[in-house]
Design an enzyme around this catalytic site. Structure first.
Site, PDB file in Angstrom:
ATOM      1  N   LYS A 188       0.819  -1.209   0.000  1.00 23.12           N
ATOM      2  CA  LYS A 188       0.000   0.000   0.000  1.00 23.12           C
ATOM      3  C   LYS A 188       0.864   1.276   0.000  1.00 23.12           C
ATOM      4  O   LYS A 188       2.067   1.221   0.205  1.00 23.12           O
ATOM      5  CB  LYS A 188      -0.958  -0.013   1.186  1.00 23.12           C
ATOM      6  CG  LYS A 188      -1.975  -1.165   1.096  1.00 23.12           C
ATOM      7  CD  LYS A 188      -2.847  -1.044  -0.150  1.00 23.12           C
ATOM      8  CE  LYS A 188      -4.040  -1.972  -0.154  1.00 23.12           C
ATOM      9  NZ  LYS A 188      -3.761  -3.354  -0.573  1.00 23.12           N
TER      10      LYS A 188
HETATM   11  C1  LIG Z   1      -9.876  -2.737  -1.750  1.00 22.13           C
HETATM   12  C2  LIG Z   1      -9.272  -3.422  -0.563  1.00 22.13           C
HETATM   13  N1  LIG Z   1      -9.984  -3.508   0.564  1.00 22.13           N
HETATM   14  C3  LIG Z   1      -9.487  -4.090   1.673  1.00 22.13           C
HETATM   15  C4  LIG Z   1      -8.208  -4.611   1.684  1.00 22.13           C
HETATM   16  C5  LIG Z   1      -7.708  -5.281   2.924  1.00 22.13           C
HETATM   17  O1  LIG Z   1      -6.597  -4.625   3.432  1.00 22.13           O
HETATM   18  P1  LIG Z   1      -5.687  -5.342   4.542  1.00 22.13           P
HETATM   19  O2  LIG Z   1      -4.760  -6.262   3.832  1.00 22.13           O
HETATM   20  O3  LIG Z   1      -4.963  -4.193   5.204  1.00 22.13           O
HETATM   21  O4  LIG Z   1      -6.593  -6.037   5.461  1.00 22.13           O
HETATM   22  C6  LIG Z   1      -7.430  -4.535   0.541  1.00 22.13           C
HETATM   23  C7  LIG Z   1      -6.069  -5.113   0.541  1.00 22.13           C
HETATM   24  O5  LIG Z   1      -5.444  -5.394  -0.424  1.00 22.13           O
HETATM   25  C8  LIG Z   1      -7.963  -3.928  -0.622  1.00 22.13           C
HETATM   26  O6  LIG Z   1      -7.238  -3.833  -1.738  1.00 22.13           O
END
Ligand SMILES: Cc1ncc(COP(=O)(O)O)c(C=O)c1O
Length: 387
Positions: A188
């Site tokens: 990210k």
């Molecule tokens: C659109 C979206 N929502 C939620 C997430 C979940 O993030 P995390 O890995 O921090 O839980 C991601 C992760 O890639 C994502 O791309």
């Protein structure tokens, strides 16, 4: 020959000496868990978003942020939550784990974000919330989405996993809805390894989400074992284990300090791709709408075999053979067997997302890319797709 080239890792983070030194300092401090560094990251993230210190809560992922936001909101079990079929499974899984039913509304083919018309069409008497995703870092049409939410009395939980720097009409992503949920996962725009942040408009609900994110305890460990003396805690809710550690925040503090410099670098890479690929037969990202700010999280383009003479999957294989990492964001949600089994979904029911999922590919867009990496990606991509 290509085996000798270094592999360009898709989504490699840009980590500086400051992050490394802070992690070492944290480890030497004797306090690794949730404590002063998490509190500092929360304060600085709140400042970046222009919200008060009590409007944020750090957690250990965006998935956790989405989950506790929905639980804290007190949505009824079985209520419907409208989201997009062009997202990572976490958006949908969080709805399910919070006890609600996900309902998909198709995306706009140009922006690849959820379509406000499709949201309206999906509303039923059981709908209680909308969960838009600012896809790739491009803002959803938040004025229209908020209008629909107000008209139908719905909660809005923004999935801002791609959207730390994103703005819509001068307002920052994550500050429109009842909650904004951010990701600090390794790929990210700001990373803590794993991590996330909740931003909320109602401080009481954020406080509830914070308690839910740590077992439902009234005080976190720093407030029990910190330098103010032992304090008793009470368990006031049946919560989860979603707290961020100081080791993670140690990385995030310095990542956040460079968020704008890294955004600038990714904008340069984005512009370089747009200009290098303008004559190829691929479908490039649509223009950035006026008065919006793209977060430049993903550079996605679509490779239609009939136009390009090469399928998307062949392109992925050939890029890998050229030692360049790529990604697919995403196969549409309804392609996955678990949701087909649970809800009877078929991808054809959301044709725009389905078509994108069949043809889309993401090129590296990390601030860590060197000019040499960029040259290799541009030359290899153009060589494969030149008409
Ligand atoms: C659109 C979206 N929502 C939620 C997430 C979940 O993030 P995390 O890995 O921090 O839980 C991601 C992760 O890639 C994502 O791309």
């Amino acid at each position: 020959m290509s085996d000798e080239l270094p592999f360009i890792v898709f989504g490699a983070p840009s980590i500086g000496e400051d992050e490394i030194e802070e992690v070492v300092a944290c480890m030497r401090s004797g306090w690794l868990g949730t404590g002063p560094r998490v509190a500092r990251l929360e304060r600085e993230f709140a400042d970046y978003k222009g919200v008060g210190a009590r409007a944020v809560a750090a957690v250990n992922s965006c998935t956790a942020a989405l989950h506790v936001s929905m639980v804290a909101s007190g949505l009824e079990k079985g209520a419907e939550v409208i989201t997009t079929p062009m997202t990572f499974c976490a958006s949908v899984n969080a709805i399910i784990h919070a006890g609600m039913k996900p309902v998909l509304a198709d995306v706009d083919p140009a922006t690849q974000c959820i379509s406000p018309e499709a949201i309206e069409a999906a509303i039923t008497p059981r709908t209680q919330a909308i969960l838009p995703v600012h896809f790739a870092g491009r803002p959803c049409e938040m004025d229209r989405i908020m209008q629909i939410a107000r008209k139908h009395g719905l909660l809005v939980i923004e999935d801002c996993a791609h959207a730390i720097e994103t703005e819509f009409h001068g307002q920052k992503a994550g500050t429109f809805g009842d909650f904004g949920c951010f990701s600090f996962y390794v790929t990210k725009n700001v990373t803590t390894g794993e991590g996330g942040m909740i931003v909320g408009g109602d401080e009481e609900l954020v406080a509830r989400a914070r308690v839910l994110a740590l077992h439902g305890m009234s005080k976190d460990a720093w407030h029990r074992f910190g330098d103010k003396g032992y304090r008793h805690y009470q368990v006031v809710d049946t919560g989860f284990k979603y707290n961020m550690m100081d080791i993670q925040a140690a990385i995030g503090i310095h990542q956040l300090a460079r968020v704008e410099a890294n955004w600038k670098r990714r904008e340069q890479i984005w512009d370089a791709y747009m200009s290098a690929f303008k004559d190829l037969l691929v479908v490039l990202p649509s223009a950035i709408a006026p008065d919006t700010r793209h977060g430049y999280h993903l550079f996605t383009m679509m490779i239609e075999e009939a136009r390009c003479g090469l399928s998307r999957d062949e392109f992925l294989d050939r890029m890998n053979a050229a030692r360049i990492g790529t990604g697919v964001h995403y196969l549409s949600i309804a392609e996955h067997p678990v949701y087909q089994e649970l809800f009877g979904w078929r991808p054809e029911a959301w044709p725009n997302a389905h078509a994108i999922g069949q043809t889309t590919v993401s090129l590296p867009l990390s601030a860590a890319l060197t000019e040499g990496d960029l040259d290799r990606i541009v030359t290899t991509t153009s060589g494969m797709l030149a008409n």
